[in-house]
Design a protein around this motif. Structure first.
Motif, mmCIF file in Angstrom:
data_model
loop_
_atom_site.group_PDB
_atom_site.id
_atom_site.type_symbol
_atom_site.label_atom_id
_atom_site.label_comp_id
_atom_site.label_asym_id
_atom_site.label_seq_id
_atom_site.Cartn_x
_atom_site.Cartn_y
_atom_site.Cartn_z
ATOM 1 N N SER A 30 -6.979 21.509 -14.164
ATOM 2 C CA SER A 30 -7.382 20.401 -15.030
ATOM 3 C C SER A 30 -6.479 20.385 -16.257
ATOM 4 N N ASN A 32 -6.419 19.137 -20.262
ATOM 5 C CA ASN A 32 -7.209 18.701 -21.401
ATOM 6 C C ASN A 32 -6.347 17.810 -22.289
ATOM 7 N N THR A 52 -6.669 13.053 -25.485
ATOM 8 C CA THR A 52 -7.547 13.990 -24.794
ATOM 9 C C THR A 52 -7.811 13.521 -23.371
ATOM 10 N N SER A 53 -8.500 14.358 -22.616
ATOM 11 C CA SER A 53 -8.826 14.000 -21.243
ATOM 12 C C SER A 53 -9.732 12.774 -21.190
ATOM 13 N N GLY A 99 -4.270 22.960 -20.559
ATOM 14 C CA GLY A 99 -5.301 22.793 -19.548
ATOM 15 C C GLY A 99 -5.680 24.110 -18.916
ATOM 16 N N ARG A 100 -6.099 24.019 -17.675
ATOM 17 C CA ARG A 100 -6.534 25.211 -16.950
ATOM 18 C C ARG A 100 -5.893 25.180 -15.579
ATOM 19 N N ASP A 109 -6.332 29.561 -18.792
ATOM 20 C CA ASP A 109 -5.888 28.449 -19.624
ATOM 21 C C ASP A 109 -4.360 28.516 -19.781
#
Length: 123
Positions: A30, A32, A52-53, A99-100, A109
């Motif tokens: 994902s 962010n 941002t997301s 993100g991750r 992260d």
């Protein structure tokens, strides 16, 4: 590893426009925040715009009303549309993505920087 590939910089006359792109690839789960920074010769790197997301945006006062940041979540890509460019916008522009992802088989992260793209605005 997360790789960022930037494109779209160049030389433009004052009042002109450029569009920067930054595509992220790798083991991304994902994303962010995505943002653009710039660094002019002899100056510190500064935030230009971030998104941002959820689509919330933030701009430096110096670019408000002239620059627009957007993102395509399906392509893991962030854009910076720059209009009414001024000579003081001349700098190397860097994208930043946080993100991750999965690294070494483990979730973690990440925060990655693009290689930078030169934007030169002539007067």
């Amino acid at each position: 590893q997360v790789q960022l590939v930037e494109s779209g910089g160049g030389l433009v006359q004052a009042g002109g426009s450029l569009r920067l792109s930054c595509a992220a690839s790798g083991s991304i789960f994902s994303i962010n925040a995505m943002g653009w920074y710039r660094q002019a010769p002899g100056k510190e790197r500064e935030l230009v715009a971030a998104i941002t997301s959820g689509g919330s945006t933030n701009y430096a006062d110096s670019v408000k009303g002239r620059f627009t940041i957007s993102r395509d979540n399906a392509k893991n890509t962030v854009y910076l549309q720059m209009n009414t460019l001024k000579p003081e916008d001349t700098a190397v522009y860097y994208c930043n993505v946080r993100g991750r992802g999965t690294f070494g088989g483990k979730p973690s992260d990440f925060g990655s920087w693009g290689q930078g793209t030169q934007v030169t605005v002539s007067s």
